[in-house]
Design an enzyme around this catalytic site. Structure first.
Site, PDB file in Angstrom:
ATOM      1  N   ILE A   1       5.178  -8.496  14.998  1.00 45.70           N
ATOM      2  CA  ILE A   1       6.067  -8.052  13.944  1.00 45.70           C
ATOM      3  C   ILE A   1       5.303  -7.240  12.884  1.00 45.70           C
ATOM      4  CG2 ILE A   1       7.651 -10.003  14.129  1.00 45.70           C
ATOM      5  CD1 ILE A   1       6.250 -11.332  11.750  1.00 45.70           C
TER       6      ILE A   1
ATOM      7  N   CYS B   1       7.969  -0.220   8.065  1.00 47.32           N
ATOM      8  CA  CYS B   1       7.174  -0.387   6.848  1.00 47.32           C
ATOM      9  C   CYS B   1       8.100  -0.677   5.670  1.00 47.32           C
ATOM     10  CB  CYS B   1       6.354   0.865   6.545  1.00 47.32           C
ATOM     11  SG  CYS B   1       5.391   0.665   5.038  1.00 47.32           S
TER      12      CYS B   1
ATOM     13  N   GLY C   1       1.042 -11.106  14.035  1.00 47.35           N
ATOM     14  CA  GLY C   1       1.541 -11.835  12.879  1.00 47.35           C
ATOM     15  C   GLY C   1       0.720 -13.095  12.706  1.00 47.35           C
TER      16      GLY C   1
ATOM     17  N   VAL D   1       0.835  -1.204   0.000  1.00 51.03           N
ATOM     18  CA  VAL D   1       0.000   0.000   0.000  1.00 51.03           C
ATOM     19  C   VAL D   1       0.874   1.260   0.000  1.00 51.03           C
ATOM     20  CG1 VAL D   1      -1.688   1.328   1.329  1.00 51.03           C
ATOM     21  CG2 VAL D   1      -1.950  -1.151   1.101  1.00 51.03           C
ATOM     22  N   GLY D   2       1.910   1.263   0.824  1.00 47.33           N
ATOM     23  CA  GLY D   2       2.817   2.410   0.844  1.00 47.33           C
ATOM     24  C   GLY D   2       2.277   3.604   1.609  1.00 47.33           C
TER      25      GLY D   2
END
Ligand code: FAD
Ligand code: FMN
Ligand code: FES
Lengths: 301, 256
Positions: A189, A128, A241, A71-72
């Site tokens: 995580i 990220c 996670g 997605v960024g």
């Protein structure tokens, strides 16, 4: 019904199940599905100083028992967040965590400062994998984890949670660096850096080529990392996670997590979190455990 | 209201080459509009963690049943094709905005390609009092689907195949060009592969709405994986196909 309350560095959660950043937006989309007050908390979508449009599509790929995303950090920027998104979600009786991001240490500090005491916790996302600058770059080397945590901490009016990347040499070093830098808790995580390839088109599936893996596929890695960190730090751990069920929550808590976050499960099943909380309660009843806190770190090795 | 319901398979049959129609029945169906879609969980495959989006192109609110159609593509659709009558599937719906409402008296043109014709069928069913026309393209006659239904519901139904084996020979836009003067639509609704959608540029002086596909996650607007670049007055934005779409104005999608 067992006592599901947990306390993470002074913040009281009704139950340990928190929505993971990026999989729950700013909560708005889920409010028509169920009462958000049933959740322990919500870690809101990552915000940055300026508005960001994120990466090109395709941004998601399915992989065995998991998914990759790129997605960024698409988000409307901290000012819009403070003015529109946060006030809206504050009507629910659940703990709110702001997930903060930046290209530079100064940007992280500026976002933390603007937040003031408006949220229950601040989660420093230095993990990220989907952005060119900042992001995971701050989270890989223990020295830079220490440095950024130290820099941002004085700007935080709420407890600071440092969110660690699994894409590192030794997670224990990074956890200790966060602790030394002044983190009140650590979360782990974030996604595992990976990629997916389409043999037919001979192209990567994601437009950004690489992305972050999450879902049940990463759970064994996440459990091991929570277990390792628990053995070295003395601040609380928020584990995540691949959590899909109530028993998954218990597994993370046994490894040392004081609370957990649920990410990909919200994507495969938007009603996942109330179900997970119910399952957790059932698990405790079946196991004859009346206080969930007694699970934390009690793995019988 | 978005709900996640268990449906029973009532029928699962081939309607064209490698294309199936599945009729699904539940206890109480929520209201569903033309162009809205559903996300189907692939049963007994815990390894496939993403749901598959399909348009709901037929709704029977009395029988609480819906129809979805799917072309065989990969793992998920293959698994669906093996489902038997009575099997259960979990379906999240209704998702997205569907097609915008059209006033009485306006002429609607439906332009579709491949399985993309299916959402257009629900438009035709919703506007029995309007003049509805369609131009639908397929690769060849083996892939033609729902031709009789479109013929029944539309004032005029034109078909195009790449090889001329059914209807007229040529792509949708080429064939449509020959009929545009007779139709003179007030609005165009389109769904199909991207090149087909793009080729409608020459008609886009008429308000044209396109239903887009994008790889999806949550389907409800939260995860931001289904972005599509949309041009608005204040510049380009990544909007969500699942929540802001899947129907967008042609000019906002295919610009420049
Ligand atoms: C809003 C919307 C409505 C749709 N309606 C229909 C319909 O009515 N009939 C129909 O046949 N198809 C429709 N599609 C496309 C359909 O979702 C895909 O063909 C299907 O998901 C393929 O799944 P698979 O497991 O067989 O393929 P795989 O290739 O194994 O799937 C792998 C992953 O990619 C995704 N994916 C692959 N192709 C597409 C695609 N074209 N669009 C979106 N995701 C994709 C899958 O959902 C899955 O997550 C629609 C797509 C969208 C976004
Ligand atoms: C679509 C998507 C978007 C995400 N966005 C963020 C984000 O903005 N900030 C962040 O710290 N983590 C983000 N993550 C990572 C998750 O919060 C979580 O750490 C990770 O997905 C592992 O948990 P899971 O296996 O339960 O999904 C995102 C994950 C996904 C799948
Ligand atoms: S699929 Fe999650 S926002 Fe569209």
């Amino acid at each position: 019904m067992a006592d599901l309350k947990v306390n993470v560095c002074g913040v009281e959660f009704e139950n340990p199940v928190i929505a993971a950043s990026g999989t729950f937006g700013f909560g708005k989309e889920f409010e028509e599905l169920y009462d958000l007050s049933v959740l322990g908390g919500i870690s809101l979508k990552g915000v940055t100083l300026e508005r960001r449009e994120g990466n090109a599509s395709v941004r998601i790929a399915e992989t065995p028992c998991g998914m990759l995303n790129s997605v960024g950090l698409q988000n409307p920027g901290i000012d819009h967040f403070m003015k529109e998104d946060l006030p809206h979600i504050k009507r629910y009786d659940t703990k709110l965590i702001a997930n903060i991001n930046g290209n530079t240490a100064e940007e992280y500090c500026a976002v933390a400062e603007k937040l003031g005491d408006s949220v229950d916790m601040i989660e420093l996302n230095i993990s990220c994998p989907n952005v060119k600058c900042g992001g995971m770059a701050f989270g890989i080397r223990p020295e830079s984890v220490l440095e950024i945590t130290k820099k941002v901490k004085p700007f935080c009016k709420s407890p600071l949670v440092v969110k660690l990347s699994p894409n590192v040499a030794d997670i224990k070093e990074n956890a200790l660096a966060a602790q030394e830098g002044g983190a009140d808790a650590i979360a782990l995580i974030n996604t595992v850096y990976g990629m997916a390839v389409d043999a037919r088109t001979m192209r990567p599936v994601l437009a950004n080529v690489k992305g972050g893996l999450s879902g049940p596929a990463v759970k064994p890695i996440a459990l091991r990392m929570v277990y390792d960190c628990y053995s070295v730090v003395n601040i609380p751990i928020i584990g995540m996670g691949g959590i899909m069920t109530g028993e998954d929550v218990a597994e993370f808590m046994l490894c040392g997590a004081s609370a957990v976050q649920v990410g990909a499960a919200n994507i495969s099943d938007p009603f996942a979190m109330p179900r997970i909380i119910r399952e957790l309660d059932n698990y405790l009843t079946e196991m004859k455990i009346d206080d969930i806190k007694s699970l934390i770190g009690k793995l019988r090795v | 209201m978005i709900v996640d319901l268990i449906f029973q398979v009532e029928e699962n049959k081939l309607i064209a080459s490698s294309t199936y129609e599945m009729t699904l029945k539940t206890e109480k169906l929520p209201p569903i509009k033309a162009g809205q879609f559903a996300e189907v969980k692939i049963p007994s495959r815990e390894d496939l963690i993403l749901r598959r989006p399909f348009c709901v192109y037929s709704v029977d609110s009395e029988k609480n049943s819906i129809k979805i159609g799917y072309a065989l593509r990969g793992k998920g659709t293959k698994e669906l094709s093996a489902l038997k009558v009575g099997d259960e599937v979990q379906v999240l719906l209704p998702l997205g905005n569907g097609f915008p409402a059209v006033e009485k008296g306006k002429k609607i043109l439906l332009a579709g390609g491949g399985v993309g014709v299916l959402p257009l069928l629900s438009v035709a069913e919703s506007y029995l009092d309007n003049e509805v026309y369609c131009c639908l393209g397929f690769k060849d006659k083996n892939l033609v689907m729902k031709a009789d239904e479109f013929k029944r519901l539309c004032k005029k139904a034109v078909f195009a195949t790449d090889d001329g084996s059914f209807g007229e020979k040529g792509f949708v836009a080429e064939v449509l060009e020959r009929h545009m003067d007779d139709i003179k639509p007030d609005v165009i609704f389109a769904c199909g592969p991207e090149p087909m959608l793009k080729s409608l540029k020459k008609f886009s002086a008429v308000p044209t709405y396109v239903s887009l596909e994008q790889r999806m996650g949550c389907g409800i607007g939260a995860c931001l994986v289904c972005a599509c670049k949309i041009k608005k007055a204040d510049g380009e934005h990544n909007l969500r196909v699942c929540k802001d779409g899947p129907v967008f104005l042609f000019d906002e999608v295919f610009y420049g």
